[in-house]
Design an enzyme around this catalytic site. Structure first.
Site, PDB file in Angstrom:
ATOM      1  N   GLU A 237       0.809  -1.219   0.000  1.00 52.96           N
ATOM      2  CA  GLU A 237       0.000   0.000   0.000  1.00 52.96           C
ATOM      3  C   GLU A 237       0.850   1.282   0.000  1.00 52.96           C
ATOM      4  O   GLU A 237       0.644   2.194   0.797  1.00 52.96           O
ATOM      5  CB  GLU A 237      -0.946   0.006   1.205  1.00 52.96           C
ATOM      6  CG  GLU A 237      -2.156   0.909   1.020  1.00 52.96           C
ATOM      7  CD  GLU A 237      -3.174   0.757   2.133  1.00 52.96           C
ATOM      8  OE1 GLU A 237      -3.231   1.631   2.999  1.00 52.96           O
ATOM      9  OE2 GLU A 237      -3.899  -0.252   2.131  1.00 52.96           O
ATOM     10  N   HIS A 248     -13.582   4.039   3.164  1.00 56.22           N
ATOM     11  CA  HIS A 248     -13.175   3.502   4.456  1.00 56.22           C
ATOM     12  C   HIS A 248     -12.774   4.585   5.465  1.00 56.22           C
ATOM     13  O   HIS A 248     -12.855   4.346   6.669  1.00 56.22           O
ATOM     14  CB  HIS A 248     -12.016   2.513   4.272  1.00 56.22           C
ATOM     15  CG  HIS A 248     -12.451   1.189   3.723  1.00 56.22           C
ATOM     16  ND1 HIS A 248     -13.091   1.064   2.507  1.00 56.22           N
ATOM     17  CD2 HIS A 248     -12.351  -0.080   4.228  1.00 56.22           C
ATOM     18  CE1 HIS A 248     -13.347  -0.224   2.280  1.00 56.22           C
ATOM     19  NE2 HIS A 248     -12.918  -0.925   3.307  1.00 56.22           N
ATOM     20  N   HIS A 252     -14.541   3.920   8.773  1.00 55.17           N
ATOM     21  CA  HIS A 252     -13.824   3.583  10.003  1.00 55.17           C
ATOM     22  C   HIS A 252     -14.139   4.587  11.106  1.00 55.17           C
ATOM     23  O   HIS A 252     -14.219   4.226  12.292  1.00 55.17           O
ATOM     24  CB  HIS A 252     -12.322   3.542   9.751  1.00 55.17           C
ATOM     25  CG  HIS A 252     -11.868   2.303   9.040  1.00 55.17           C
ATOM     26  ND1 HIS A 252     -10.567   2.127   8.604  1.00 55.17           N
ATOM     27  CD2 HIS A 252     -12.528   1.169   8.693  1.00 55.17           C
ATOM     28  CE1 HIS A 252     -10.455   0.945   8.022  1.00 55.17           C
ATOM     29  NE2 HIS A 252     -11.628   0.345   8.061  1.00 55.17           N
ATOM     30  N   HIS A 265     -19.123  -3.586   9.549  1.00 60.30           N
ATOM     31  CA  HIS A 265     -18.112  -2.907   8.733  1.00 60.30           C
ATOM     32  C   HIS A 265     -18.677  -2.522   7.372  1.00 60.30           C
ATOM     33  O   HIS A 265     -18.488  -1.393   6.903  1.00 60.30           O
ATOM     34  CB  HIS A 265     -16.887  -3.803   8.560  1.00 60.30           C
ATOM     35  CG  HIS A 265     -15.839  -3.231   7.665  1.00 60.30           C
ATOM     36  ND1 HIS A 265     -15.109  -2.107   7.980  1.00 60.30           N
ATOM     37  CD2 HIS A 265     -15.418  -3.613   6.424  1.00 60.30           C
ATOM     38  CE1 HIS A 265     -14.276  -1.831   6.998  1.00 60.30           C
ATOM     39  NE2 HIS A 265     -14.444  -2.728   6.043  1.00 60.30           N
TER      40      HIS A 265
END
Length: 297
Positions: A237, A248, A252, A265
């Site tokens: 990454e 995300h 998150h 999630h």
């Protein structure tokens, strides 16, 4: 059965997608030349459904398998649970050539993968994801880890599995809420990488929600192929792989402020993706495309 290859040199591995794969787990592991001892890490929800079948397959193939059952849910991704797993692996005398099987959803895969990455400085592991979300996303790519009080996935590693078995039969016991949450990651691939996939999701959504195995096999394999391509180019990454985090950042955040209890999630990143799409209109994304994205969620 559909097969996808993740190309990472001598750490390359296959993803198998199809029905009836769990009973083949032992044979799949035997082909990898792994050590005789192994541990199946699963959770309190999945264990009564699939642990016996997994262990029976491993034993039939000549392995000495033990089952480690952890709590279900995000609370299992903690250093306390990790330490308990270490003690139980040591008690079973797992060695460097021994291996770990992650049997469950994304939480189990993240936890078991991290345990495998760090026990004895790293032992092999095998992914057997049992949810839609884990089959198309978390079981592929080698990102493993656990949470701290300060945030999600703050302790982790990159540790690739040796093989991934995506058994479509596992969906027979998957609650509808979990299945729908998993669609968030499927839709994500269509948004970030594959317009034809997005159009197929628009066309075949009813068949997917009905858990049509033929459609699911094709869609899951395509999602895995997209992630495999990205991971093969950017395993750790440092650039391209960040595209997989679409939605995300906000997702998150929602999970954290709700103490990882209100949203699954997939539900959190669904909200995150729609929010990100709306924000993207400021940089040129057409309102019509935002409406299509919102329509799938």
């Amino acid at each position: 059965m559909r097969n996808v290859r993740v190309s990472l040199g001598d750490r390359s591995y296959s993803i198998h997608v199809g029905a009836g794969l769990l009973p083949t787990l032992g044979r799949a592991c035997a082909r990898l030349g792994l050590g005789r001892r192994c541990a199946v890490i699963t959770d309190a929800t999945v264990a009564p459904l699939f642990a016996r079948k997994a262990v029976d397959s491993l034993v039939a193939a000549g392995f000495d398998a033990v089952t480690l059952v952890v709590p279900a849910g995000e609370k299992a991704k903690s250093l306390k649970v990790v330490a308990d797993c270490y003690d139980r692996l040591a008690a079973h005398r797992l060695e460097r050539k021994s291996f770990v099987v992650a049997l469950g959803g994304g939480v189990v895969g993240d936890l078991a993968g991290f345990v495998a990455a760090t026990y004895l400085r790293g032992v092999p592991f095998v992914q057997v994801p049992t949810t839609l979300l884990s089959q198309v996303d978390s079981s592929v790519g080698g990102k493993v880890g656990v949470n701290l009080k300060a945030g999600k996935n703050l302790v982790g590693a990159f540790h690739q599995p040796r093989v991934v078995l995506c058994d479509l039969d596992a969906f027979a016991t998957l609650p509808d809420r979990e299945f729908r949450a998993g669609l968030a990651e499927v839709i994500k691939y269509g948004i970030i990488h594959d317009a034809p996939l997005f159009r197929r999701l628009e066309r075949d959504l009813d068949r997917i929600l009905a858990r049509d195995k033929a459609v699911l096999a094709a869609v899951i394999a395509r999602c895995c192929a997209i992630k495999a391509d990205v991971v093969s180019q950017d395993e750790t990454e440092s650039g391209l792989r960040a595209i997989l985090n679409f939605g995300h950042t906000i997702g998150h955040g929602l999970e954290a402020i709700s103490a990882y209890g209100k949203y699954l999630h997939g539900e959190a990143i669904s909200i995150g993706q729609v929010a990100a799409a709306h924000l993207s209109t400021k940089t040129g994304l057409a309102a019509a495309d935002v409406a299509r994205i919102r329509g799938l969620f």
